[in-house]
Design a protein around this motif. Structure first.
Motif, PDB file in Angstrom:
ATOM      1  N   ASP A  72      -8.769  -9.282   4.926  1.00  0.00           N
ATOM      2  CA  ASP A  72      -7.466  -9.907   4.771  1.00  0.00           C
ATOM      3  C   ASP A  72      -7.604 -11.401   4.537  1.00  0.00           C
ATOM      4  O   ASP A  72      -8.638 -12.000   4.819  1.00  0.00           O
ATOM      5  CB  ASP A  72      -6.524  -9.585   5.941  1.00  0.00           C
ATOM      6  N   SER A  74      -5.221 -14.966   5.017  1.00  0.00           N
ATOM      7  CA  SER A  74      -4.022 -15.576   5.593  1.00  0.00           C
ATOM      8  C   SER A  74      -3.892 -16.999   5.056  1.00  0.00           C
ATOM      9  O   SER A  74      -4.821 -17.798   5.169  1.00  0.00           O
ATOM     10  CB  SER A  74      -4.131 -15.595   7.119  1.00  0.00           C
ATOM     11  N   LEU A  83       1.529 -16.356   4.844  1.00  0.00           N
ATOM     12  CA  LEU A  83       1.459 -15.164   4.011  1.00  0.00           C
ATOM     13  C   LEU A  83       0.154 -14.455   4.332  1.00  0.00           C
ATOM     14  O   LEU A  83      -0.896 -15.095   4.404  1.00  0.00           O
ATOM     15  CB  LEU A  83       1.493 -15.562   2.535  1.00  0.00           C
ATOM     16  N   ALA A  85      -2.271 -11.130   3.239  1.00  0.00           N
ATOM     17  CA  ALA A  85      -2.570 -10.036   2.306  1.00  0.00           C
ATOM     18  C   ALA A  85      -3.786  -9.288   2.849  1.00  0.00           C
ATOM     19  O   ALA A  85      -4.786  -9.905   3.208  1.00  0.00           O
ATOM     20  CB  ALA A  85      -2.865 -10.590   0.920  1.00  0.00           C
ATOM     21  N   SER A  86      -3.684  -7.961   2.943  1.00  0.00           N
ATOM     22  CA  SER A  86      -4.772  -7.136   3.472  1.00  0.00           C
ATOM     23  C   SER A  86      -5.065  -5.977   2.528  1.00  0.00           C
ATOM     24  O   SER A  86      -4.174  -5.484   1.840  1.00  0.00           O
ATOM     25  CB  SER A  86      -4.383  -6.543   4.836  1.00  0.00           C
ATOM     26  N   VAL A  87      -6.325  -5.529   2.560  1.00  0.00           N
ATOM     27  CA  VAL A  87      -6.726  -4.349   1.798  1.00  0.00           C
ATOM     28  C   VAL A  87      -7.703  -3.536   2.653  1.00  0.00           C
ATOM     29  O   VAL A  87      -8.474  -4.104   3.430  1.00  0.00           O
ATOM     30  CB  VAL A  87      -7.345  -4.735   0.433  1.00  0.00           C
ATOM     31  N   GLY A 119      -2.954  -1.193   1.130  1.00  0.00           N
ATOM     32  CA  GLY A 119      -2.731  -2.619   0.973  1.00  0.00           C
ATOM     33  C   GLY A 119      -1.507  -3.051   1.756  1.00  0.00           C
ATOM     34  O   GLY A 119      -0.624  -2.246   2.059  1.00  0.00           O
ATOM     35  N   LEU A 121       1.115  -6.689   2.200  1.00  0.00           N
ATOM     36  CA  LEU A 121       1.501  -8.059   1.918  1.00  0.00           C
ATOM     37  C   LEU A 121       2.653  -8.378   2.855  1.00  0.00           C
ATOM     38  O   LEU A 121       3.673  -7.686   2.841  1.00  0.00           O
ATOM     39  CB  LEU A 121       1.926  -8.210   0.455  1.00  0.00           C
ATOM     40  N   SER A 122       2.467  -9.388   3.720  1.00  0.00           N
ATOM     41  CA  SER A 122       3.510  -9.680   4.697  1.00  0.00           C
ATOM     42  C   SER A 122       3.739 -11.172   4.836  1.00  0.00           C
ATOM     43  O   SER A 122       2.859 -11.989   4.534  1.00  0.00           O
ATOM     44  CB  SER A 122       3.183  -9.051   6.047  1.00  0.00           C
TER      45      SER A 122
END
Length: 127
Positions: A72, A74, A83, A85-87, A119, A121-122
């Motif tokens: 991820d 950050s 924000l 984002a992770s995978v 995935g 996205l937060s």
């Protein structure tokens, strides 16, 4: 949750719940942080199939597990917001197979097996 329809034959659904113990490493590059690691995801999947026509379908809970890699990123925004984002990518080693019937070639009618890719996205806030 996933659903697959085979025209004129059946509707199959899978609903899952899982946990993922893992080992992660985090590095910061100024205000940006990166996390990466590996683990094992395992859980329960509710597999169900409903044949077309008047015949009744069936459902059952099955266990599954497999290894995964995750990462991820950050990135801070403003006023404590960030924000993320992770995978995650993995492969099912112990599949969940439905005993809801078999195809003509003897394979299970429904199963949770193979590779997965997830995935996220937060937008978050620091407290």
């Amino acid at each position: 949750y996933g659903e697959h329809r085979v025209a004129e034959v059946a509707r199959a659904t899978a609903t899952g719940l899982s946990l993922a113990p893992s080992v992660l490493m985090r590095s910061a590059f100024g205000p940006v942080s990166v996390t990466a690691g590996a683990g094992v995801r395992g859980g329960l999947a509710r597999l169900s199939a409903e044949p077309a026509g008047l015949r009744l379908g069936a459902a059952g809970w099955r266990a599954w597990t497999g290894p995964f890699l995750a990462a991820d990123l950050s990135v801070p925004l403003s006023d404590g917001r960030f924000l993320l984002a992770s995978v995650e990518i993995g492969y099912v080693l112990v599949p969940a197979r439905g005993r809801l019937g078999k195809t003509a070639d003897g394979e299970p009618l429904i199963e949770l097996d193979g590779a997965w890719l997830a995935g996220l996205l937060s937008l978050g806030t620091r407290m």
